[in-house]
Design a protein around this motif. Structure first.
Motif, mmCIF file in Angstrom:
data_model
loop_
_atom_site.group_PDB
_atom_site.id
_atom_site.type_symbol
_atom_site.label_atom_id
_atom_site.label_comp_id
_atom_site.label_asym_id
_atom_site.label_seq_id
_atom_site.Cartn_x
_atom_site.Cartn_y
_atom_site.Cartn_z
ATOM 1 N N ILE A 113 34.085 34.907 -35.402
ATOM 2 C CA ILE A 113 33.590 33.471 -35.284
ATOM 3 C C ILE A 113 33.844 32.972 -36.965
ATOM 4 N N LEU A 114 33.637 33.793 -37.744
ATOM 5 C CA LEU A 114 33.832 33.427 -39.001
ATOM 6 C C LEU A 114 35.526 33.365 -39.535
ATOM 7 N N THR A 115 36.189 34.405 -38.837
ATOM 8 C CA THR A 115 37.512 34.198 -39.007
ATOM 9 C C THR A 115 38.292 32.883 -38.399
ATOM 10 N N LEU A 116 37.700 32.805 -37.228
ATOM 11 C CA LEU A 116 38.112 31.581 -36.301
ATOM 12 C C LEU A 116 37.823 30.190 -37.033
ATOM 13 N N LYS A 117 36.652 30.111 -37.593
ATOM 14 C CA LYS A 117 36.234 28.887 -38.546
ATOM 15 C C LYS A 117 37.070 28.622 -39.791
ATOM 16 N N ARG A 118 37.369 29.861 -40.112
ATOM 17 C CA ARG A 118 38.054 29.584 -41.513
ATOM 18 C C ARG A 118 39.677 29.149 -41.026
ATOM 19 N N GLU A 119 40.047 29.635 -39.919
ATOM 20 C CA GLU A 119 41.469 29.213 -39.567
ATOM 21 C C GLU A 119 41.504 27.729 -39.183
ATOM 22 N N VAL A 120 40.308 27.077 -38.486
ATOM 23 C CA VAL A 120 40.285 25.831 -38.184
ATOM 24 C C VAL A 120 40.172 24.939 -39.538
ATOM 25 N N ALA A 121 39.492 25.415 -40.649
ATOM 26 C CA ALA A 121 39.494 24.561 -41.859
ATOM 27 C C ALA A 121 40.926 24.505 -42.368
ATOM 28 N N HIS A 122 41.832 25.667 -42.200
ATOM 29 C CA HIS A 122 42.982 25.669 -42.876
ATOM 30 C C HIS A 122 43.929 24.620 -42.082
ATOM 31 N N ILE A 123 43.871 24.547 -40.876
ATOM 32 C CA ILE A 123 44.668 23.733 -39.981
ATOM 33 C C ILE A 123 44.458 22.414 -40.299
ATOM 34 N N LEU A 124 43.049 21.934 -40.472
ATOM 35 C CA LEU A 124 42.792 20.796 -40.658
ATOM 36 C C LEU A 124 42.942 20.127 -42.168
ATOM 37 N N GLY A 125 43.483 21.320 -42.989
ATOM 38 C CA GLY A 125 43.729 21.017 -44.069
ATOM 39 C C GLY A 125 42.991 20.997 -45.399
ATOM 40 N N TYR A 126 41.440 21.790 -45.030
ATOM 41 C CA TYR A 126 40.525 22.029 -45.822
ATOM 42 C C TYR A 126 40.598 23.625 -46.549
ATOM 43 N N SER A 127 40.039 23.874 -47.394
ATOM 44 C CA SER A 127 40.287 25.294 -47.935
ATOM 45 C C SER A 127 39.216 26.228 -47.223
ATOM 46 N N ASN A 128 38.141 25.842 -46.750
ATOM 47 C CA ASN A 128 37.180 26.828 -46.052
ATOM 48 C C ASN A 128 36.331 25.723 -45.205
ATOM 49 N N TYR A 129 35.662 26.468 -44.324
ATOM 50 C CA TYR A 129 34.747 25.652 -43.534
ATOM 51 C C TYR A 129 33.478 25.061 -43.716
ATOM 52 N N ALA A 130 32.902 25.367 -44.953
ATOM 53 C CA ALA A 130 31.693 24.595 -45.438
ATOM 54 C C ALA A 130 32.342 23.217 -45.860
ATOM 55 N N GLN A 131 33.510 23.129 -46.206
ATOM 56 C CA GLN A 131 34.072 21.664 -46.620
ATOM 57 C C GLN A 131 34.151 20.905 -45.246
ATOM 58 N N VAL A 132 34.588 21.643 -43.992
ATOM 59 C CA VAL A 132 34.694 20.810 -42.952
ATOM 60 C C VAL A 132 33.235 20.303 -42.530
ATOM 61 N N SER A 133 32.278 21.486 -42.557
ATOM 62 C CA SER A 133 30.878 21.073 -42.164
ATOM 63 C C SER A 133 30.083 19.867 -43.216
ATOM 64 N N LEU A 134 30.845 19.764 -44.430
ATOM 65 C CA LEU A 134 30.044 18.709 -45.409
ATOM 66 C C LEU A 134 30.713 17.379 -45.278
ATOM 67 N N TYR B 49 24.146 24.908 -37.167
ATOM 68 C CA TYR B 49 24.019 24.972 -38.654
ATOM 69 C C TYR B 49 24.903 25.783 -39.333
ATOM 70 N N SER B 50 26.191 25.986 -38.813
ATOM 71 C CA SER B 50 27.261 26.637 -39.561
ATOM 72 C C SER B 50 27.428 25.700 -41.032
ATOM 73 N N ALA B 51 27.139 26.546 -42.179
ATOM 74 C CA ALA B 51 27.316 25.923 -43.432
ATOM 75 C C ALA B 51 26.467 24.454 -43.584
ATOM 76 N N GLY B 52 25.344 24.840 -42.700
ATOM 77 C CA GLY B 52 24.264 23.738 -42.563
ATOM 78 C C GLY B 52 22.908 23.969 -42.820
ATOM 79 N N TYR B 53 22.678 25.284 -42.771
ATOM 80 C CA TYR B 53 21.404 25.979 -43.091
ATOM 81 C C TYR B 53 20.707 25.271 -44.092
ATOM 82 N N TYR B 54 21.344 25.163 -45.208
ATOM 83 C CA TYR B 54 20.512 24.377 -46.239
ATOM 84 C C TYR B 54 19.919 23.140 -45.994
ATOM 85 N N SER B 55 20.277 22.448 -44.934
ATOM 86 C CA SER B 55 19.743 21.328 -44.323
ATOM 87 C C SER B 55 18.308 21.158 -44.510
#
Length: 690
Positions: free
Chosen positions: A266-287, A612-618
């Motif tokens: 899951i973490l590997t795929l989410k990181r790849e999603v972020a890169h495909i979308l032009g973000y450096s990590n998935y937390a940026q996508v989430s935020l 809540y991925s990269a959103g548990y802080y909510s």
């Protein structure tokens, strides 16, 4: 309405739960997706870039899909079965493919962009503007700009992530269900309260021990919260506490239900999603769609809270060790000794209070509070809606003029064999206005409120712990935001389009009322005698409110920092495993380092099987807002009914009514007249000396 042979294709109104079978799912979803696919293609080719020409017909497609799929998702949570799972997993890939097609439609994206820059824009209400802007942002985050191989890979990942999330959740449910501790002797049940003996004898009967009684056993302890939590608190047998604790922390951590490979994937795929979308990590996508603007600003807030709570938690642990006269306290001893220390310090046990919190009395108090501060009238409407289990209740909500404005289901009790753990609110139907046969129809909101509290046992009603009371108030707060909305566009009514890190505001706000004097005495009445909770218990509850609050806050911060780290800096192909990341984070966010075999992450459904991925802080972010919101009531004086009602109406007309029609900060400022600050939260937690 035309007659439909498959109940999942009705597409409107309350779900006919009595008629829905697992074998309806595959044909219904396949037929529905075929129809919606044709509708989508037609819309892409023929829409006008206007609200009526694009948003309304697209909303029709989304609503039909949400109605059918929402019911299936709901049943997966509350009535899970092998047949249901198989059907769900059969159609899930087709559903994800359609969702991708919908969210990646270039034609619709360009249509929304045209509306955004059209003359019509200036005439829109704020809700309409937010819906359009959100649609544009969603499309961008869904890969609308992708082409060729990148797009194919992105869609393949979305499919895999959906399957992994379902599998993760099922593994947690199955591994929780797989453990049972059968007790047969008086020595093994030493220290256990009557309520737990009754529950575990009832569990034993459901497992085939037909003659099991609370007095003579046998007794079955499970990893379900109403069983697990009191067992760790009260069992005098350290060896058995250790056994149950180790089973709990190793859930889904090995064997056939092992979630470890899923976490890495899951973490590997989410990181790849972020890169495909032009973000450096998935937390940026989430935020990208939250109130918080960066990982740094979230960590700044969390660190503010961590510094205060860490030293408090250290002191709490030191005092606990001194009390227990044990230098090396084991993790399975903490709940036990904390309960003993709390009993000594405040001279009462949680169990003594249970008889004063029967579910019906608590509901009476909760509904009385809702009337006092929000002017709404809640009455039972059982029998007016089909339900998925005989214990499920149905209620009606009316306004001051006795006009019905909403309904909700309440599924209160734990059912470990078919219902996932935790508590949640979900929408069954959202508020919306639409045209039907030349008339404007208003669809009223209907909510699902789901808890996992102690069920009725033998001839006793559900007698709740104070923690279970707080959980019910919490979920009811989510329900209020869904039900009291005045926004008529489904894309921004209720909790729709509310930034994720603000969505816990109403729920956490409602928890504050559990200890407000009028509310507490309005609901705390002995289930047999009707006697109101003696005043000294109120004083003790108040005094014990912040017992171990540093540890409690630190625990939430530990989860929040860990979640952010895994979704921002963690390298799946690097030297650390996710568990090693946790151990590193634990150095500064726990005062008791987790055991080496602790597989907590394998049961962390919030971030691996929830939203809540990269959103548990909510939870903490919104708790700052909710504590500040509650302090508005404290400032006018909680005894002053007129002032309370006035502030309550303002809260209702802003936070609960405006949904996603404005940004949460705008809504908060409308209610509070200023930006939020962290002081009220620290004060409420007893971590700030006033």
């Amino acid at each position: 309405m035309t007659t439909v042979s498959n109940p999942l294709l009705i597409g409107e109104g309350l779900p006919p739960f009595n008629d829905i079978k697992s074998d309806h799912i595959v044909p219904a979803i396949e037929q529905l997706l075929t129809e919606l696919d044709a509708e989508l293609s037609h819309l892409e080719a023929h829409f006008q870039p206007t609200w009526k020409g694009l948003v309304v017909p697209l909303n029709h497609i989304e609503e039909r899909l949400r109605w059918s799929w929402g019911i299936i998702g709901h049943l997966m949570g509350v009535k899970n079965s092998p047949e249901l799972r198989t059907a769900y997993e059969t159609v899930q890939p087709q559903l994800v493919q359609f969702a991708n097609k919908l969210s990646q439609s270039k034609a619709l994206y360009e249509g929304f962009t045209k509306i955004r820059y059209s003359q019509e824009w200036d005439s829109f209400e704020s809700a309409q503007k937010r819906i359009i802007e959100s649609a544009i942002k969603d499309a961008e985050l869904s890969g609308v700009a992708l082409e060729g191989e990148k797009k194919e890979r992105f869609n393949q990942i979305q499919l895999e992530l959906a399957e992994l999330s379902t599998k993760f959740s099922n593994n947690v449910l199955d591994s929780t269900k797989a453990f049972q501790l059968r007790l047969t002797t008086p020595e093994e049940i030493d220290g256990l309260p009557a309520s737990l003996l009754s529950l575990s004898a009832q569990t034993a009967r459901s497992e085939g021990d037909e003659d099991a009684t609370p007095e003579n056993g046998p007794w079955v302890i499970t990893l379900d919260y109403p069983s697990y939590v009191p067992f760790l608190k009260f069992s005098n047998r350290e060896d058995l506490r250790e056994k149950v604790y180790r089973a709990f922390i190793s859930r889904a951590g090995s064997g056939e239900f092992d979630n470890n490979p899923l976490i890495t994937k899951i973490l590997t795929l989410k990181r790849e999603v972020a890169h495909i979308l032009g973000y450096s990590n998935y937390a940026q996508v989430s935020l990208a769609k939250k109130m918080a603007d960066s990982v740094e600003s979230v960590e700044k807030l969390l660190e503010e809270l961590r510094v205060v709570s860490y030293s408090a938690a250290q002191q709490e642990l030191k005092e606990l060790k001194e009390f227990a006269k044990i230098d090396n306290l084991n993790p399975w001893d903490v709940s036990y000794w904390a309960e003993k220390q709390r009993e000594t310090k405040f001279n009462f046990t949680e169990e003594e209070l249970r008889p004063y919190f029967s579910l019906n009395q608590v509901l009476e108090g909760l509904f009385g509070l809702a009337k006092r501060i929000f002017g709404i009238i809640i009455t039972p409407a059982d029998g007016n809606a089909p339900v998925w289990h005989e214990d499920v209740r149905y209620f009606q909500v009316a306004n001051e003029n006795n006009e019905v404005i909403a309904h909700f289901y309440l599924d209160a009790y734990s059912r470990p064999s078919e219902k996932r753990g935790g508590a949640w609110m979900d929408d069954c139907l959202g508020r919306a206005k639409f045209e039907q046969n030349g008339k404007i129809i208003t669809r009223l909101p209907v909510a699902y409120l789901t808890c996992n509290q102690t069920p009725p046992i033998d001839d006793k009603p559900s007698l709740m712990t104070f923690g279970e009371v707080e959980t019910l108030f919490h979920e009811f707060g989510h329900g209020l935001q869904h039900m009291l909305t005045v926004i008529d566009y489904s894309g921004a009514s209720g909790i729709n389009n509310v930034e994720w890190d603000a969505v816990e505001l109403p729920s956490q706000f409602m928890e504050n009322w559990c200890l407000e004097k009028n509310t507490l005495f309005g609901m705390a009445k002995h289930y047999e005698t009707g006697e109101t909770l003696p005043y000294h218990y109120y004083e003790k509850l108040l005094a014990s409110k912040n017992y171990m609050s540093g540890s409690a806050m630190l625990r939430q911060l530990h989860f929040s920092f860990l979640d952010l780290e895994l979704h921002s800096r963690y390298q799946p192909d690097g030297k650390e495993t996710p568990h090693q990341v946790r151990d590193r984070i634990a150095q500064t966010t726990t005062v008791m380092i987790p055991l080496s075999e602790d597989q907590f992450l394998c049961g962390f459904g919030h971030i691996f099987a929830g939203g809540y991925s990269a959103g548990y802080y909510s939870y903490k972010w919104a708790e700052v807002l909710s504590a500040d919101a509650f302090s508005a009531f404290e400032e006018v004086g909680l005894e002053d009914e007129n002032s309370i009602a006035k502030v309550g109406r303002r809260f209702r007309d802003t936070v609960l009514a405006l949904g996603g029609s404005l940004s949460p900060m705008e809504v908060f400022k409308q209610f509070r007249g200023r930006q939020p600050n962290t002081q009220p939260l620290l004060r409420h937690s007893g971590l700030l000396m006033v």
